[in-house]
Enzyme design. Structure first.
Site, short mmCIF file in Angstrom:
data_model
loop_
_atom_site.label_atom_id
_atom_site.label_comp_id
_atom_site.label_asym_id
_atom_site.label_seq_id
_atom_site.Cartn_x
_atom_site.Cartn_y
_atom_site.Cartn_z
N GLU A 220 59.87 24.62 77.49
CA GLU A 220 59.17 25.57 78.36
C GLU A 220 59.49 25.26 79.82
O GLU A 220 59.33 24.12 80.25
CB GLU A 220 57.67 25.52 78.10
CG GLU A 220 57.31 25.98 76.69
CD GLU A 220 55.81 25.99 76.40
OE1 GLU A 220 55.02 25.56 77.27
OE2 GLU A 220 55.43 26.44 75.30
N HIS A 238 52.97 31.03 77.06
CA HIS A 238 51.98 29.98 76.77
C HIS A 238 50.64 30.33 77.43
O HIS A 238 50.08 29.53 78.20
CB HIS A 238 52.48 28.62 77.26
CG HIS A 238 51.82 27.47 76.55
ND1 HIS A 238 52.46 26.27 76.32
CD2 HIS A 238 50.58 27.33 76.01
CE1 HIS A 238 51.64 25.44 75.68
NE2 HIS A 238 50.49 26.07 75.49
#
Length: 269
Positions: A220, A238
């Site tokens: 990420e 997220h």
């Protein structure tokens, strides 16, 4: 530099390893904001005598609602229909109802059980695969406990809610995906490392899976633009725990945890 000189700290997604702890001899307590422990080296915490505070379930409703949204959106093929409409094509796409389907929960903890509560009005059959299931809690929600392979074969929707540990990394790989129905969808709002994203992309491209909802990724920010470009993929950055209500609950729990820490060994799975 930020933590230097402090005895207690609240941390969220920041990784904590032995090298960091070696530079912080004064640090005695870490209180976790959020519910994932995968960024913490529990062995290093225990070895250096740093205690830990963690409260599970503080964002379970927030994550469960996101998972439910993804399930319905993908069954109705909303991402593809929306993209077509924005591109100038008005076409009524045919999807599926959630009602009457079989939903498989990979992990029967707080989020999985909360999703089961949200699914109750849809008259679905709910399966759960968990290495250490809470049978009483699952039975109370009419959730059937099964092995992972059976869950993958029988489910129309598979929603992942397991913690990321060395034992669960890569839990859903190519062989697991091959067990799923071509009409099934996969949802992951837990941790990216649980699902092999390359294998998932290939299954979607080959039509061996109908769709995927992803809120978490192996790295990420994620880099695989080809995966996101697939019309059968619904991706979010997220945001599972990113509601005002969940953030407030996690913050309060983390503050309270500063005075309620325990030895790190208590949190080992």
């Amino acid at each position: 530099a930020f933590l230097a000189g402090h005895e207690k700290a609240i941390l969220a997604l920041e990784p904590v390893d032995d090298a960091l702890l070696a530079k912080l001899p004064e640090l005695k307590v870490i209180s976790k904001f959020g519910v994932g422990l995968d960024g913490l080296d529990l062995e290093a915490l225990e070895r250096r005598g740093v205690q830990l505070a963690w409260t599970g379930g503080t964002n379970s409703r927030s994550v469960a609602e996101l998972a439910l949204m993804m399930i319905i959106a993908l069954l109705r093929r909303v991402p593809a229909a929306s993209a077509e409409l924005k591109a100038g094509t008005f076409r009524q796409t045919k999807g599926n109802t959630l009602s009457g389907k079989t939903v498989g929960l990979v992990g029967g903890g707080a989020v999985g059980r909360d999703l089961a509560r949200l699914l109750a009005p849809f008259d679905v059959r709910i399966l759960c695969s968990d290495p250490a299931p809470d049978h009483a809690a699952l039975n109370a929600l009419d959730i059937e406990t099964v092995e992972l392979d059976a869950l993958l074969r029988e489910s129309d929707v598979v929603s992942v809610h397991a913690p990321l540990t060395p034992g669960t990394r890569g839990l859903i790989g190519a062989k697991n995906l091959a067990l799923m129905k071509p009409s099934a969808i996969l949802i992951n709002t837990a941790r990216g490392g649980l699902v092999d994203e390359t294998a998932l992309k290939e299954a979607l491209k080959a039509g061996k899976l109908a769709g995927a909802g992803l809120d978490v990724f192996e790295v990420e920010p994620p880099k695989d633009a080809e995966l996101f470009a697939l019309p059968s993929v619904l991706a979010t950055p997220h945001i599972g725990g990113s509601t005002e209500e969940a953030i407030l609950a996690m913050g309060r729990a983390a503050i309270a945890g500063l005075d309620a820490a325990r030895p790190a060994r208590d949190f080992k799975r």
